[in-house]
Design a protein around this motif. Structure first.
Motif, PDB file in Angstrom:
ATOM      1  N   LEU A  13      61.065  38.029  46.035  1.00 55.68           N
ATOM      2  CA  LEU A  13      61.556  39.387  46.257  1.00 55.68           C
ATOM      3  C   LEU A  13      60.669  40.083  47.281  1.00 55.68           C
ATOM      4  O   LEU A  13      59.692  40.751  46.951  1.00 55.68           O
ATOM      5  CB  LEU A  13      61.575  40.158  44.929  1.00 55.68           C
ATOM      6  N   TYR A  14      61.010  39.921  48.564  1.00 56.81           N
ATOM      7  CA  TYR A  14      60.166  40.453  49.638  1.00 56.81           C
ATOM      8  C   TYR A  14      60.017  41.981  49.617  1.00 56.81           C
ATOM      9  O   TYR A  14      58.956  42.499  49.983  1.00 56.81           O
ATOM     10  CB  TYR A  14      60.681  39.988  51.001  1.00 56.81           C
ATOM     11  N   PRO A  15      61.051  42.749  49.205  1.00 51.25           N
ATOM     12  CA  PRO A  15      60.832  44.202  49.136  1.00 51.25           C
ATOM     13  C   PRO A  15      59.749  44.593  48.131  1.00 51.25           C
ATOM     14  O   PRO A  15      59.089  45.623  48.317  1.00 51.25           O
ATOM     15  CB  PRO A  15      62.209  44.731  48.704  1.00 51.25           C
ATOM     16  N   SER A  16      59.559  43.796  47.079  1.00 54.16           N
ATOM     17  CA  SER A  16      58.513  44.084  46.082  1.00 54.16           C
ATOM     18  C   SER A  16      57.199  43.482  46.558  1.00 54.16           C
ATOM     19  O   SER A  16      56.749  42.443  46.073  1.00 54.16           O
ATOM     20  CB  SER A  16      58.903  43.510  44.714  1.00 54.16           C
ATOM     21  N   SER A  17      56.588  44.124  47.527  1.00 58.40           N
ATOM     22  CA  SER A  17      55.404  43.566  48.177  1.00 58.40           C
ATOM     23  C   SER A  17      54.155  44.396  47.922  1.00 58.40           C
ATOM     24  O   SER A  17      54.225  45.586  47.618  1.00 58.40           O
ATOM     25  CB  SER A  17      55.634  43.453  49.691  1.00 58.40           C
TER      26      SER A  17
ATOM     27  N   ALA B  98      65.174  33.969  49.004  1.00 61.85           N
ATOM     28  CA  ALA B  98      64.393  35.201  49.136  1.00 61.85           C
ATOM     29  C   ALA B  98      65.319  36.388  49.308  1.00 61.85           C
ATOM     30  O   ALA B  98      66.362  36.296  49.955  1.00 61.85           O
ATOM     31  CB  ALA B  98      63.445  35.100  50.329  1.00 61.85           C
ATOM     32  N   VAL B  99      64.944  37.512  48.711  1.00 62.44           N
ATOM     33  CA  VAL B  99      65.628  38.778  48.948  1.00 62.44           C
ATOM     34  C   VAL B  99      64.872  39.488  50.063  1.00 62.44           C
ATOM     35  O   VAL B  99      63.667  39.747  49.947  1.00 62.44           O
ATOM     36  CB  VAL B  99      65.674  39.643  47.679  1.00 62.44           C
ATOM     37  N   TYR B 100      65.580  39.782  51.130  1.00 61.19           N
ATOM     38  CA  TYR B 100      64.987  40.401  52.324  1.00 61.19           C
ATOM     39  C   TYR B 100      65.655  41.749  52.561  1.00 61.19           C
ATOM     40  O   TYR B 100      66.873  41.893  52.417  1.00 61.19           O
ATOM     41  CB  TYR B 100      65.177  39.480  53.528  1.00 61.19           C
ATOM     42  N   GLU B 101      64.872  42.776  52.906  1.00 59.39           N
ATOM     43  CA  GLU B 101      65.420  44.088  53.219  1.00 59.39           C
ATOM     44  C   GLU B 101      65.570  44.218  54.724  1.00 59.39           C
ATOM     45  O   GLU B 101      64.574  44.173  55.460  1.00 59.39           O
ATOM     46  CB  GLU B 101      64.512  45.192  52.669  1.00 59.39           C
TER      47      GLU B 101
ATOM     48  N   LEU C 237      68.373  48.273  58.025  1.00 58.29           N
ATOM     49  CA  LEU C 237      69.130  49.407  57.512  1.00 58.29           C
ATOM     50  C   LEU C 237      68.814  49.686  56.055  1.00 58.29           C
ATOM     51  O   LEU C 237      69.466  50.496  55.404  1.00 58.29           O
ATOM     52  CB  LEU C 237      70.639  49.150  57.682  1.00 58.29           C
ATOM     53  N   GLY C 238      67.801  49.001  55.522  1.00 59.25           N
ATOM     54  CA  GLY C 238      67.386  49.228  54.143  1.00 59.25           C
ATOM     55  C   GLY C 238      68.262  48.534  53.126  1.00 59.25           C
ATOM     56  O   GLY C 238      68.200  48.846  51.929  1.00 59.25           O
ATOM     57  N   GLU C 239      69.070  47.564  53.553  1.00 57.63           N
ATOM     58  CA  GLU C 239      69.945  46.831  52.643  1.00 57.63           C
ATOM     59  C   GLU C 239      69.269  45.550  52.192  1.00 57.63           C
ATOM     60  O   GLU C 239      68.711  44.809  53.004  1.00 57.63           O
ATOM     61  CB  GLU C 239      71.268  46.494  53.340  1.00 57.63           C
ATOM     62  N   GLU C 240      69.306  45.285  50.885  1.00 60.77           N
ATOM     63  CA  GLU C 240      68.719  44.058  50.349  1.00 60.77           C
ATOM     64  C   GLU C 240      69.726  42.919  50.488  1.00 60.77           C
ATOM     65  O   GLU C 240      70.869  43.024  50.042  1.00 60.77           O
ATOM     66  CB  GLU C 240      68.302  44.251  48.896  1.00 60.77           C
ATOM     67  N   VAL C 241      69.278  41.826  51.110  1.00 60.44           N
ATOM     68  CA  VAL C 241      70.148  40.695  51.411  1.00 60.44           C
ATOM     69  C   VAL C 241      69.511  39.427  50.857  1.00 60.44           C
ATOM     70  O   VAL C 241      68.326  39.176  51.062  1.00 60.44           O
ATOM     71  CB  VAL C 241      70.354  40.547  52.939  1.00 60.44           C
TER      72      VAL C 241
ATOM     73  N   TYR D  99      56.647  29.549  61.892  1.00 56.67           N
ATOM     74  CA  TYR D  99      57.683  30.572  61.841  1.00 56.67           C
ATOM     75  C   TYR D  99      58.280  30.656  60.436  1.00 56.67           C
ATOM     76  O   TYR D  99      58.339  29.656  59.710  1.00 56.67           O
ATOM     77  CB  TYR D  99      58.823  30.249  62.818  1.00 56.67           C
ATOM     78  N   ARG D 100      58.738  31.859  60.091  1.00 58.22           N
ATOM     79  CA  ARG D 100      59.578  32.034  58.905  1.00 58.22           C
ATOM     80  C   ARG D 100      60.905  32.626  59.374  1.00 58.22           C
ATOM     81  O   ARG D 100      60.933  33.664  60.035  1.00 58.22           O
ATOM     82  CB  ARG D 100      58.926  32.954  57.872  1.00 58.22           C
ATOM     83  N   VAL D 101      61.998  31.950  59.020  1.00 57.50           N
ATOM     84  CA  VAL D 101      63.324  32.388  59.436  1.00 57.50           C
ATOM     85  C   VAL D 101      64.141  32.731  58.196  1.00 57.50           C
ATOM     86  O   VAL D 101      64.263  31.915  57.277  1.00 57.50           O
ATOM     87  CB  VAL D 101      64.050  31.293  60.250  1.00 57.50           C
ATOM     88  N   PHE D 102      64.683  33.955  58.169  1.00 55.01           N
ATOM     89  CA  PHE D 102      65.550  34.380  57.072  1.00 55.01           C
ATOM     90  C   PHE D 102      67.005  34.203  57.498  1.00 55.01           C
ATOM     91  O   PHE D 102      67.437  34.781  58.502  1.00 55.01           O
ATOM     92  CB  PHE D 102      65.296  35.846  56.717  1.00 55.01           C
ATOM     93  N   VAL D 103      67.755  33.407  56.716  1.00 58.16           N
ATOM     94  CA  VAL D 103      69.165  33.170  56.988  1.00 58.16           C
ATOM     95  C   VAL D 103      69.969  33.668  55.795  1.00 58.16           C
ATOM     96  O   VAL D 103      69.692  33.288  54.648  1.00 58.16           O
ATOM     97  CB  VAL D 103      69.450  31.675  57.229  1.00 58.16           C
ATOM     98  N   ASN D 104      70.956  34.519  56.055  1.00 58.21           N
ATOM     99  CA  ASN D 104      71.782  35.099  55.004  1.00 58.21           C
ATOM    100  C   ASN D 104      72.406  33.992  54.150  1.00 58.21           C
ATOM    101  O   ASN D 104      73.091  33.109  54.679  1.00 58.21           O
ATOM    102  CB  ASN D 104      72.881  35.965  55.636  1.00 58.21           C
ATOM    103  N   ALA D 105      72.171  34.036  52.833  1.00 61.40           N
ATOM    104  CA  ALA D 105      72.638  32.988  51.929  1.00 61.40           C
ATOM    105  C   ALA D 105      74.097  33.141  51.567  1.00 61.40           C
ATOM    106  O   ALA D 105      74.637  32.317  50.816  1.00 61.40           O
ATOM    107  CB  ALA D 105      71.784  32.990  50.647  1.00 61.40           C
ATOM    108  N   ASN D 106      74.746  34.168  52.102  1.00 60.63           N
ATOM    109  CA  ASN D 106      76.177  34.369  51.865  1.00 60.63           C
ATOM    110  C   ASN D 106      77.012  34.109  53.112  1.00 60.63           C
ATOM    111  O   ASN D 106      78.140  33.640  53.027  1.00 60.63           O
ATOM    112  CB  ASN D 106      76.445  35.794  51.371  1.00 60.63           C
TER     113      ASN D 106
END
Length: 437
Positions: free
Chosen positions: A334-338, A394-397, A400-404, A418-425
């Motif tokens: 949960l990346y927003p909970s940092s 991972a949950v990434y914000e 726009l402040g949206e948790e994805v 590198y760390r790459v965040f790819v939308n899981a949906n």
């Protein structure tokens, strides 16, 4: 004979006291000078970034092509974020400066959203009109900030005097810096912009979640005790004052006066949670590695009841390790909970701590997360030059402040990581981070 001995002892005591006073005065002067230099640099950077925002908005207005506008708008977003960071370094938490921070936040989000939105390859009429407004408004802010800066230079004013004036809660009418910043904030408050609900959700709105924490409302005395208990300090001189409207949440600012190493902390009024602290002292040469710093930080977190925290990023600046931790819930990060921690690399002492994001995003720990696509499918869109080492959910914000919900791919290319965040949906790339170089 006896009288001479007594006189000699008194003389030695007087000299020792005077020398001790001199050293203490010298230490305070060093701390004061360092703080003043930091404030001056932060304000210089703030005005520089606002200047750049105005310039890049002007360049954007010179084209109707989205392809040409996107890099300029992305730079506006980046500069707005940096400018907000510099405001955080100034002693304005007791001063209503929240509208200026909110404007920069919304400006950054609007620029980012406009840069990534597809609209037949062109800026829409509404986007162009909004950008024209922002261009004019940023010019007004730029002019006013420069005027405050000129006032400081021409009148040899000090930011430390601003801090003292605010801390005394007298806020004298003749403090030109305070008056100047108030004027900027009031002008920004009068700006008319149609942001839309997604953009208008500002960071200050987010911070207001700290007013909803569990527990009773505490007093100033209890806030001072909370910090001493958190840092395991038995006896110390403590000064407590209430944060102003510009902080975005109700809290106390606690200063613990210790010789050569004062501590400044923030404590929420609701619940009495320590939101942050920083210890000011000179750090000697490195004797510890970043891995050693992680071990020290791990012990610190566990001793304060922060469990299931995983370090996701390590940096080093001026003999200090800067570590970022995120909360893990099962197999999801949960990346927003940092939480961010600073560790001195001379002796492993924790010099800084910030868990605002951890406290603000407490609700995401109650949610369940399930991806719609598999990791192998998400990985197909990555660069072929990346050697993938690990894959996590991972949950990434986003901006726009949206948790994805994303797949977090950790990979290397040559000497870089590198760390790459790819939308899981959807499989869309959300963010790329360069972790080491």
């Amino acid at each position: 004979m006896g009288r001479n001995i007594v006189i000699a002892v008194l003389v030695v005591a007087l000299i020792s006291t005077g020398y001790w006073g001199y050293l203490e005065h010298k230490d305070k002067n060093v701390i004061s000078t360092n703080a003043e230099n930091n404030y001056q640099q932060a304000y210089h950077n703030l005005t520089y970034y606002v200047d750049n925002i105005h310039d890049h908005l002007g360049t954007t207005l010179g084209t109707s092509s989205k392809d040409l506008a996107a890099p300029e708008l992305t730079e506006v977003w980046r500069m707005a974020s940096l400018a907000r960071g510099e405001i955080g370094q100034l002693p304005v938490t007791l001063l209503p400066f929240n509208k200026t921070q909110e404007f920069l936040s919304n400006l950054g989000k609007f620029s980012f959203q406009t840069a990534i939105k597809s609209n037949n390859g062109k800026l829409s009429d509404d986007e162009y009109k909004q950008l024209q407004n922002l261009y004019n408004q940023s010019e007004e802010i730029e002019t006013d900030l420069r005027q405050v800066q000129k006032t400081i230079v021409d009148n040899h004013l000090k930011w430390m005097d601003v801090e003292v004036a605010l801390a005394s809660q007298k806020q004298p009418n003749d403090n030109q810096v305070i008056d100047g910043l108030k004027a900027v904030n009031q002008k920004v408050e009068g700006f008319q912009n149609e942001w839309g609900p997604a953009i208008a959700r500002s960071n200050l709105d987010e911070l207001s979640e700290l007013n909803k924490l569990d527990g009773p409302t505490i007093s100033k005395e209890q806030a001072g005790e909370a910090v001493k208990n958190f840092l395991n300090i038995k006896k110390a001189q403590v000064q407590v004052r209430q944060l102003g409207k510009g902080s975005g949440y109700k809290a106390y600012n606690v200063t613990i006066n210790q010789k050569a190493s004062p501590i400044v902390a923030s404590v929420t009024q609701k619940g009495g949670d320590v939101v942050s602290f920083i210890k000011h002292r000179d750090v000697g040469s490195n004797k510890l590695s970043l891995n050693d710093a992680v071990d020290k930080a791990n012990k610190f977190l566990k001793s304060h009841g922060f469990n299931n925290m995983k370090v996701t990023k390590t940096d080093q600046y001026n003999n200090v390790g800067v570590l970022t931790y995120v909360l893990s819930k099962g197999d999801v990060f949960l990346y927003p909970s940092s939480i961010r921690i600073k560790v001195a690399l001379d002796n492993g002492e924790v010099l800084g701590f910030d868990d605002k994001e951890y406290l603000v995003h407490k609700d995401n720990r109650l949610k369940s997360y399930k991806p719609k696509i598999k990791a192998a499918e998400a990985e197909k869109g990555l660069s072929q030059n990346l050697d993938i080492k690990t894959t996590d959910l991972a949950v990434y914000e986003n901006e726009l402040g949206e948790e994805v919900l994303c797949y977090s791919f950790l990979g290397t290319r040559d000497k870089d990581t590198y760390r790459v965040f790819v939308n899981a949906n959807t499989g869309q790339q959300e963010k790329v981070e360069l972790l080491t170089a």
